[in-house]
Write a protein that holds these residues in place. Structure first.
Motif, PDB file in Angstrom:
ATOM      1  N   GLN A   1      39.446  45.728  41.194  1.00  0.00           N
ATOM      2  CA  GLN A   1      39.031  45.120  39.922  1.00  0.00           C
ATOM      3  C   GLN A   1      38.623  43.662  40.119  1.00  0.00           C
ATOM      4  OE1 GLN A   1      41.907  45.602  36.798  1.00  0.00           O
ATOM      5  NE2 GLN A   1      42.026  47.820  37.028  1.00  0.00           N
ATOM      6  N   MET A   2      39.284  42.996  41.054  1.00  0.00           N
ATOM      7  CA  MET A   2      39.014  41.574  41.291  1.00  0.00           C
ATOM      8  C   MET A   2      37.713  41.335  42.046  1.00  0.00           C
ATOM      9  SD  MET A   2      42.688  39.971  42.333  1.00  0.00           S
ATOM     10  CE  MET A   2      43.766  39.293  41.071  1.00  0.00           C
ATOM     11  N   ARG A   3      37.236  42.347  42.739  1.00  0.00           N
ATOM     12  CA  ARG A   3      36.060  42.167  43.597  1.00  0.00           C
ATOM     13  C   ARG A   3      34.869  41.636  42.795  1.00  0.00           C
ATOM     14  NH1 ARG A   3      35.158  43.794  48.616  1.00  0.00           N
ATOM     15  NH2 ARG A   3      37.086  45.016  48.572  1.00  0.00           N
ATOM     16  N   THR A   4      34.615  42.234  41.620  1.00  0.00           N
ATOM     17  CA  THR A   4      33.490  41.780  40.795  1.00  0.00           C
ATOM     18  C   THR A   4      33.708  40.350  40.321  1.00  0.00           C
ATOM     19  OG1 THR A   4      33.061  44.025  40.044  1.00  0.00           O
ATOM     20  CG2 THR A   4      32.134  42.242  38.723  1.00  0.00           C
ATOM     21  N   GLN A   5      34.950  40.034  39.931  1.00  0.00           N
ATOM     22  CA  GLN A   5      35.251  38.674  39.481  1.00  0.00           C
ATOM     23  C   GLN A   5      34.976  37.658  40.580  1.00  0.00           C
ATOM     24  OE1 GLN A   5      35.993  37.538  36.548  1.00  0.00           O
ATOM     25  NE2 GLN A   5      36.386  35.424  37.163  1.00  0.00           N
ATOM     26  N   VAL A   6      35.366  37.991  41.806  1.00  0.00           N
ATOM     27  CA  VAL A   6      35.131  37.071  42.924  1.00  0.00           C
ATOM     28  C   VAL A   6      33.631  36.930  43.197  1.00  0.00           C
ATOM     29  CG1 VAL A   6      35.537  36.670  45.381  1.00  0.00           C
ATOM     30  CG2 VAL A   6      37.390  37.530  43.947  1.00  0.00           C
ATOM     31  N   GLN A   7      32.889  38.027  43.073  1.00  0.00           N
ATOM     32  CA  GLN A   7      31.434  37.948  43.244  1.00  0.00           C
ATOM     33  C   GLN A   7      30.830  36.977  42.232  1.00  0.00           C
ATOM     34  OE1 GLN A   7      30.566  42.144  42.839  1.00  0.00           O
ATOM     35  NE2 GLN A   7      29.927  42.292  44.978  1.00  0.00           N
ATOM     36  N   ILE A   8      31.255  37.099  40.977  1.00  0.00           N
ATOM     37  CA  ILE A   8      30.732  36.213  39.929  1.00  0.00           C
ATOM     38  C   ILE A   8      31.095  34.762  40.220  1.00  0.00           C
ATOM     39  CG2 ILE A   8      30.924  35.593  37.489  1.00  0.00           C
ATOM     40  CD1 ILE A   8      31.208  38.586  36.888  1.00  0.00           C
ATOM     41  N   GLU A   9      32.338  34.530  40.634  1.00  0.00           N
ATOM     42  CA  GLU A   9      32.757  33.161  40.955  1.00  0.00           C
ATOM     43  C   GLU A   9      31.889  32.578  42.062  1.00  0.00           C
ATOM     44  OE1 GLU A   9      36.885  33.438  41.899  1.00  0.00           O
ATOM     45  OE2 GLU A   9      37.507  33.765  39.823  1.00  0.00           O
ATOM     46  N   LYS A  10      31.614  33.373  43.079  1.00  0.00           N
ATOM     47  CA  LYS A  10      30.795  32.877  44.185  1.00  0.00           C
ATOM     48  C   LYS A  10      29.352  32.626  43.743  1.00  0.00           C
ATOM     49  CE  LYS A  10      33.337  34.525  48.199  1.00  0.00           C
ATOM     50  NZ  LYS A  10      33.192  35.022  49.574  1.00  0.00           N
ATOM     51  N   LEU A  11      28.841  33.470  42.852  1.00  0.00           N
ATOM     52  CA  LEU A  11      27.491  33.256  42.330  1.00  0.00           C
ATOM     53  C   LEU A  11      27.382  31.939  41.569  1.00  0.00           C
ATOM     54  CD1 LEU A  11      26.547  36.829  41.066  1.00  0.00           C
ATOM     55  CD2 LEU A  11      25.167  35.443  42.619  1.00  0.00           C
ATOM     56  N   PHE A  12      28.458  31.551  40.912  1.00  0.00           N
ATOM     57  CA  PHE A  12      28.428  30.361  40.061  1.00  0.00           C
ATOM     58  C   PHE A  12      28.908  29.090  40.760  1.00  0.00           C
ATOM     59  CE2 PHE A  12      27.495  33.204  36.694  1.00  0.00           C
ATOM     60  CZ  PHE A  12      26.988  32.449  35.653  1.00  0.00           C
ATOM     61  N   GLU A  13      29.363  29.207  42.003  1.00  0.00           N
ATOM     62  CA  GLU A  13      29.862  28.018  42.696  1.00  0.00           C
ATOM     63  C   GLU A  13      28.813  26.909  42.769  1.00  0.00           C
ATOM     64  OE1 GLU A  13      31.312  29.417  46.427  1.00  0.00           O
ATOM     65  OE2 GLU A  13      33.288  29.963  45.630  1.00  0.00           O
ATOM     66  N   LYS A  14      27.555  27.301  42.943  1.00  0.00           N
ATOM     67  CA  LYS A  14      26.478  26.292  43.037  1.00  0.00           C
ATOM     68  C   LYS A  14      25.874  25.977  41.676  1.00  0.00           C
ATOM     69  CE  LYS A  14      25.259  27.396  47.813  1.00  0.00           C
ATOM     70  NZ  LYS A  14      24.188  27.859  48.752  1.00  0.00           N
ATOM     71  N   LYS A  15      26.128  26.839  40.699  1.00  0.00           N
ATOM     72  CA  LYS A  15      25.582  26.606  39.358  1.00  0.00           C
ATOM     73  C   LYS A  15      26.431  25.622  38.558  1.00  0.00           C
ATOM     74  CE  LYS A  15      23.920  31.430  38.940  1.00  0.00           C
ATOM     75  NZ  LYS A  15      22.476  31.290  38.676  1.00  0.00           N
TER      76      LYS A  15
END
Length: 220
Positions: free
Chosen positions: A48-62
């Protein structure tokens, strides 16, 4: 989007998320208890956390968190980062005062507290020798809390009556309250700010993705 950005989620990433959750629950026992109550396993939770971590990584530069924003947030929300006074206690809970008196006599004569808890207590903590782990003020019923916070480490209470029955309490550890300092709290403050901004931005971002996505319905 994660594939386009070549984002990968490693076991270390997921384990770091689990470690944060354990810290939030205060102990591994509390975390495991909550996990069991929700019907999840560690593997289920990680998936369940995998998607959340993907989103966090996508937004690290945003999301740009400036140092001055971190300092300001800390000053305005210091109480969020303070560590409250903690007590770790065990108890033996029985239904009658007579039972409690008999147990207290056994303890005064050298009986082992954990063994008596396993044998006599009617509380679910009996399987752990009565251990209730660490707790702060406001988590227990007032009578229990007052007794526990007034005991010294290693000390056993007199009989304490509450709506649940008759308790005998033993304190095994205490941790004093710690006032927050910016240098030790700044990483947590930055994480908190990032999470707040992430929660603000993700819904609109998802709506844009859906609006621009080409979706083919194969169920018709």
């Amino acid at each position: 989007e994660a594939e386009k950005a070549k984002i990968t989620v490693t076991d270390d990433d997921l384990n770091a998320e689990i470690d944060q959750l354990v810290e939030q629950f205060g102990s591994e026992d509390s975390f495991n208890s909550a996990l069991s109550s929700s019907g999840l396993t560690i593997d289920n939770l990680k998936e369940q956390m995998r998607t959340q971590v993907q989103i966090e990584k996508l937004f690290e530069k945003k999301i740009d968190i400036k140092d001055e924003d971190v300092k300001r947030y800390f000053e305005e929300n210091k109480e969020m980062f303070a560590e409250p006074e903690l007590v770790r206690a065990s108890h033996i809970l029985v239904e009658s005062e007579e039972e409690a008196k008999a147990i207290l006599d056994e303890l005064k004569n050298g009986a082992d507290f954990a063994e008596l808890a396993k044998e006599k207590s009617i509380d679910g903590s009996k399987d752990k020798g009565g251990d209730l782990d660490y707790f702060t003020r406001g988590e227990m019923v007032p009578e229990f809390e007052e007794a526990a916070f007034n005991l010294e480490v290693g000390e056993i209470s007199d009989i304490v009556k509450s709506d649940f029955g008759y308790h005998i309490i033993k304190v095994s550890d205490k941790k004093a309250a710690v006032e927050p300092e910016f240098e030790t709290a700044k990483d947590k403050v930055r994480e908190q700010l990032f999470t707040e901004k992430l929660n603000e931005q993700v819904p609109n971002w998802l709506n844009e993705l859906k609006a621009n996505a080409k979706v083919e319905n194969l169920l018709q």
